[in-house]
Design a protein around this motif. Structure first.
Motif, PDB file in Angstrom:
ATOM      1  N   LEU A  47       0.846  -1.190   0.000  1.00  0.00           N
ATOM      2  CA  LEU A  47       0.000   0.000   0.000  1.00  0.00           C
ATOM      3  C   LEU A  47       0.880   1.238   0.000  1.00  0.00           C
ATOM      4  O   LEU A  47       2.034   1.198   0.439  1.00  0.00           O
ATOM      5  CB  LEU A  47      -0.914   0.026   1.226  1.00  0.00           C
ATOM      6  CG  LEU A  47      -1.844  -1.155   1.451  1.00  0.00           C
ATOM      7  CD1 LEU A  47      -2.698  -0.923   2.699  1.00  0.00           C
ATOM      8  CD2 LEU A  47      -2.725  -1.401   0.231  1.00  0.00           C
ATOM      9  N   VAL A  48       0.316   2.353  -0.463  1.00  0.00           N
ATOM     10  CA  VAL A  48       1.011   3.639  -0.456  1.00  0.00           C
ATOM     11  C   VAL A  48       0.096   4.685   0.163  1.00  0.00           C
ATOM     12  O   VAL A  48      -1.056   4.840  -0.252  1.00  0.00           O
ATOM     13  CB  VAL A  48       1.414   4.087  -1.868  1.00  0.00           C
ATOM     14  CG1 VAL A  48       2.201   5.396  -1.803  1.00  0.00           C
ATOM     15  CG2 VAL A  48       2.227   3.008  -2.577  1.00  0.00           C
ATOM     16  N   ILE A  49       0.628   5.401   1.157  1.00  0.00           N
ATOM     17  CA  ILE A  49      -0.137   6.447   1.846  1.00  0.00           C
ATOM     18  C   ILE A  49       0.787   7.633   2.107  1.00  0.00           C
ATOM     19  O   ILE A  49       1.983   7.457   2.342  1.00  0.00           O
ATOM     20  CB  ILE A  49      -0.722   5.910   3.178  1.00  0.00           C
ATOM     21  CG1 ILE A  49      -1.659   6.926   3.828  1.00  0.00           C
ATOM     22  CG2 ILE A  49       0.373   5.483   4.133  1.00  0.00           C
ATOM     23  CD1 ILE A  49      -2.960   7.101   3.117  1.00  0.00           C
ATOM     24  N   GLN A  66      -9.681   1.401   6.412  1.00  0.00           N
ATOM     25  CA  GLN A  66      -9.807   0.786   5.088  1.00  0.00           C
ATOM     26  C   GLN A  66      -8.473   0.239   4.592  1.00  0.00           C
ATOM     27  O   GLN A  66      -8.426  -0.784   3.903  1.00  0.00           O
ATOM     28  CB  GLN A  66     -10.364   1.799   4.083  1.00  0.00           C
ATOM     29  CG  GLN A  66     -11.779   2.257   4.394  1.00  0.00           C
ATOM     30  CD  GLN A  66     -12.763   1.102   4.484  1.00  0.00           C
ATOM     31  OE1 GLN A  66     -12.645   0.105   3.763  1.00  0.00           O
ATOM     32  NE2 GLN A  66     -13.733   1.221   5.374  1.00  0.00           N
ATOM     33  N   MET A  67      -7.375   0.894   4.957  1.00  0.00           N
ATOM     34  CA  MET A  67      -6.060   0.350   4.628  1.00  0.00           C
ATOM     35  C   MET A  67      -5.877  -1.025   5.259  1.00  0.00           C
ATOM     36  O   MET A  67      -5.345  -1.944   4.634  1.00  0.00           O
ATOM     37  CB  MET A  67      -4.964   1.289   5.116  1.00  0.00           C
ATOM     38  CG  MET A  67      -4.810   2.561   4.319  1.00  0.00           C
ATOM     39  SD  MET A  67      -3.587   3.672   5.064  1.00  0.00           S
ATOM     40  CE  MET A  67      -2.093   2.673   4.972  1.00  0.00           C
ATOM     41  N   TYR A 107      -2.848   3.364  13.193  1.00  0.00           N
ATOM     42  CA  TYR A 107      -2.688   2.256  12.251  1.00  0.00           C
ATOM     43  C   TYR A 107      -2.582   0.944  13.034  1.00  0.00           C
ATOM     44  O   TYR A 107      -1.511   0.361  13.189  1.00  0.00           O
ATOM     45  CB  TYR A 107      -1.465   2.499  11.364  1.00  0.00           C
ATOM     46  CG  TYR A 107      -1.615   3.789  10.582  1.00  0.00           C
ATOM     47  CD1 TYR A 107      -2.397   3.828   9.430  1.00  0.00           C
ATOM     48  CD2 TYR A 107      -1.019   4.964  11.029  1.00  0.00           C
ATOM     49  CE1 TYR A 107      -2.569   5.007   8.723  1.00  0.00           C
ATOM     50  CE2 TYR A 107      -1.188   6.156  10.331  1.00  0.00           C
ATOM     51  CZ  TYR A 107      -1.965   6.172   9.187  1.00  0.00           C
ATOM     52  OH  TYR A 107      -2.142   7.348   8.491  1.00  0.00           O
ATOM     53  N   THR A 108      -3.739   0.502  13.523  1.00  0.00           N
ATOM     54  CA  THR A 108      -3.785  -0.612  14.478  1.00  0.00           C
ATOM     55  C   THR A 108      -4.218  -1.940  13.854  1.00  0.00           C
ATOM     56  O   THR A 108      -4.164  -2.969  14.524  1.00  0.00           O
ATOM     57  CB  THR A 108      -4.735  -0.271  15.630  1.00  0.00           C
ATOM     58  OG1 THR A 108      -6.038   0.016  15.102  1.00  0.00           O
ATOM     59  CG2 THR A 108      -4.231   0.945  16.403  1.00  0.00           C
ATOM     60  N   SER A 109      -4.659  -1.946  12.616  1.00  0.00           N
ATOM     61  CA  SER A 109      -5.121  -3.191  11.985  1.00  0.00           C
ATOM     62  C   SER A 109      -3.982  -4.204  11.903  1.00  0.00           C
ATOM     63  O   SER A 109      -2.817  -3.843  11.760  1.00  0.00           O
ATOM     64  CB  SER A 109      -5.647  -2.911  10.579  1.00  0.00           C
ATOM     65  OG  SER A 109      -6.767  -2.047  10.621  1.00  0.00           O
ATOM     66  N   TYR A 303      -8.134   3.953  -3.819  1.00  0.00           N
ATOM     67  CA  TYR A 303      -9.316   3.750  -2.983  1.00  0.00           C
ATOM     68  C   TYR A 303      -9.684   5.054  -2.278  1.00  0.00           C
ATOM     69  O   TYR A 303      -8.811   5.845  -1.911  1.00  0.00           O
ATOM     70  CB  TYR A 303      -9.047   2.696  -1.910  1.00  0.00           C
ATOM     71  CG  TYR A 303      -8.508   1.392  -2.429  1.00  0.00           C
ATOM     72  CD1 TYR A 303      -9.354   0.308  -2.647  1.00  0.00           C
ATOM     73  CD2 TYR A 303      -7.152   1.228  -2.684  1.00  0.00           C
ATOM     74  CE1 TYR A 303      -8.857  -0.900  -3.116  1.00  0.00           C
ATOM     75  CE2 TYR A 303      -6.646   0.025  -3.158  1.00  0.00           C
ATOM     76  CZ  TYR A 303      -7.503  -1.038  -3.371  1.00  0.00           C
ATOM     77  OH  TYR A 303      -7.007  -2.228  -3.838  1.00  0.00           O
ATOM     78  N   ASP A 304     -10.981   5.237  -2.035  1.00  0.00           N
ATOM     79  CA  ASP A 304     -11.410   6.406  -1.271  1.00  0.00           C
ATOM     80  C   ASP A 304     -11.507   6.073   0.210  1.00  0.00           C
ATOM     81  O   ASP A 304     -11.101   4.981   0.654  1.00  0.00           O
ATOM     82  CB  ASP A 304     -12.728   6.971  -1.811  1.00  0.00           C
ATOM     83  CG  ASP A 304     -13.930   6.047  -1.584  1.00  0.00           C
ATOM     84  OD1 ASP A 304     -13.818   5.034  -0.843  1.00  0.00           O
ATOM     85  OD2 ASP A 304     -15.003   6.343  -2.144  1.00  0.00           O
ATOM     86  N   VAL A 305     -12.044   6.979   0.994  1.00  0.00           N
ATOM     87  CA  VAL A 305     -12.094   6.829   2.446  1.00  0.00           C
ATOM     88  C   VAL A 305     -13.003   5.685   2.884  1.00  0.00           C
ATOM     89  O   VAL A 305     -12.918   5.211   4.021  1.00  0.00           O
ATOM     90  CB  VAL A 305     -12.526   8.169   3.089  1.00  0.00           C
ATOM     91  CG1 VAL A 305     -13.972   8.475   2.731  1.00  0.00           C
ATOM     92  CG2 VAL A 305     -12.327   8.172   4.598  1.00  0.00           C
ATOM     93  N   PHE A 306     -13.863   5.229   1.992  1.00  0.00           N
ATOM     94  CA  PHE A 306     -14.751   4.107   2.301  1.00  0.00           C
ATOM     95  C   PHE A 306     -14.212   2.782   1.757  1.00  0.00           C
ATOM     96  O   PHE A 306     -14.883   1.751   1.861  1.00  0.00           O
ATOM     97  CB  PHE A 306     -16.141   4.371   1.721  1.00  0.00           C
ATOM     98  CG  PHE A 306     -16.758   5.660   2.190  1.00  0.00           C
ATOM     99  CD1 PHE A 306     -17.207   5.793   3.497  1.00  0.00           C
ATOM    100  CD2 PHE A 306     -16.850   6.743   1.339  1.00  0.00           C
ATOM    101  CE1 PHE A 306     -17.767   6.975   3.940  1.00  0.00           C
ATOM    102  CE2 PHE A 306     -17.412   7.937   1.768  1.00  0.00           C
ATOM    103  CZ  PHE A 306     -17.867   8.061   3.074  1.00  0.00           C
TER     104      PHE A 306
END
Length: 323
Positions: A47-49, A66-67, A107-109, A303-306
């Motif tokens: 992923l890229v953020i 969502q990430m 970022y806890t997932s 991807y969007d926020v959802f």
């Protein structure tokens, strides 16, 4: 990168704890080099953020959620941060609570439990004791077998940062004098790219080379870095800085310019024109990007926020096609 106070543009590589990260001393260039394995089938996904650290506000927490979901679905190997990690002025020191409030507690997932990395206060090894995921450097190379990632410290290229200091404080220790730093960095990047035999060459910087967003093109990078990328068959240039998501195709080289700087506050409606290159996709809300690499194809999605897919695109060594 900018220093102890305003060092938030530093680039981060978030690597899976299970694989770890091995430092390799290179005799080919001055850039530090790391090794990361691919999956058993030879593939790689990440992923890229970018532009994210706002203590969960401006939908940072929602994007992080969502990430985590997409990261699990794609079985990601790591996450790339394109900088501007802590607003508004980076970290004031290793005990700044912003680190935990904007990173550790957001970022806890499970799929995001990777090593993150970042300049000066953000480079301090004490931060890794606070959160073992944290790994930050200025410029470095990661060899992931089918792909090599070239992380480039783009902040010192921007002349304005050396003359206009009324809005932010900068500490240029290790960077000054500017011209010498840039000259040496460009030499190292060019050598590393020339020596690379990877199937995919991906360059990551904070500032955009091509962008239709608020900041637009970074002219210093267009003049100094872009010719090196074009001459060395770079596939993707990935950046943040503009608070949007973008996919722009070069009309005179295979390079694809990908902006993922929408990790929290987005600049809605702040769109500029573009030069002759082609805009395939532009979105001025929050979101992130994924990349899946195999030997002959790269699959990219925004991807969007959802977590809704806004744009998909596949690229191979033989064919470039928007889906």
């Amino acid at each position: 990168m900018a220093g102890f106070l305003n060092n938030s543009t530093a680039l981060c590589l978030l690597l899976t704890i299970s694989f770890g990260l091995c430092l390799v001393i290179s005799t080919l260039a001055e850039l530090q080099r790391f090794e990361h394995p691919v999956k058993g089938d030879g593939s790689l996904s990440f992923l890229v953020i970018g532009d994210w650290g706002r203590r969960g506000t401006y939908n940072q927490s929602e994007v992080a959620l969502q990430m985590g979901r997409i990261g699990e679905k794609l079985d990601i190997d790591f996450v790339v941060s394109t900088g501007d990690n802590f607003y508004d002025d980076g970290l004031t020191g290793v005990d700044d609570p912003t680190f935990e409030e904007s990173f550790t507690k957001i970022y806890t997932s499970n799929s995001l439990q990777k090593q993150w990395g970042d300049a000066e206060a953000q480079l301090n090894p004490v931060l890794r004791k606070i959160d073992s995921r944290w790994l930050c450097l200025r410029s470095f190379v990661v060899n992931a077998e089918i792909a090599e990632f070239f992380f480039v410290d783009t902040t010192p290229f921007v002349d304005m940062y050396f003359t206009n200091t009324k809005d932010h404080a900068y500490d240029w220790r290790g960077v000054s004098p500017q011209k010498n730093y840039i000259k040496d960095l460009l030499k190292d990047v060019e050598l590393a790219l020339k020596e690379s035999t990877a199937k995919w060459k991906i360059v990551v910087g904070h500032h955009a080379i091509r962008s239709a967003g608020h900041h637009g093109d970074t002219q210093e990078l267009v003049r100094q870095l872009l010719p090196i990328l074009q001459a060395n068959n770079v596939d993707l240039y990935v950046n943040g800085h503009d608070h949007c998501l973008e996919h722009i195709s070069s009309i005179d080289s295979p390079i694809q310019f990908l902006t993922s700087g929408a990790g929290s506050k987005a600049w809605r409606g702040d769109v500029k024109g573009l030069n002759q290159d082609r805009i395939n996709f532009f979105y001025d809300g929050q979101g992130f990007m994924s990349v899946q690499l195999a030997q002959n194809v790269a699959k990219i999605a925004f991807y969007d926020v959802f977590g809704k897919v806004l744009h998909r695109w596949n690229v191979s060594k033989q064919l470039y096609s928007a889906l």
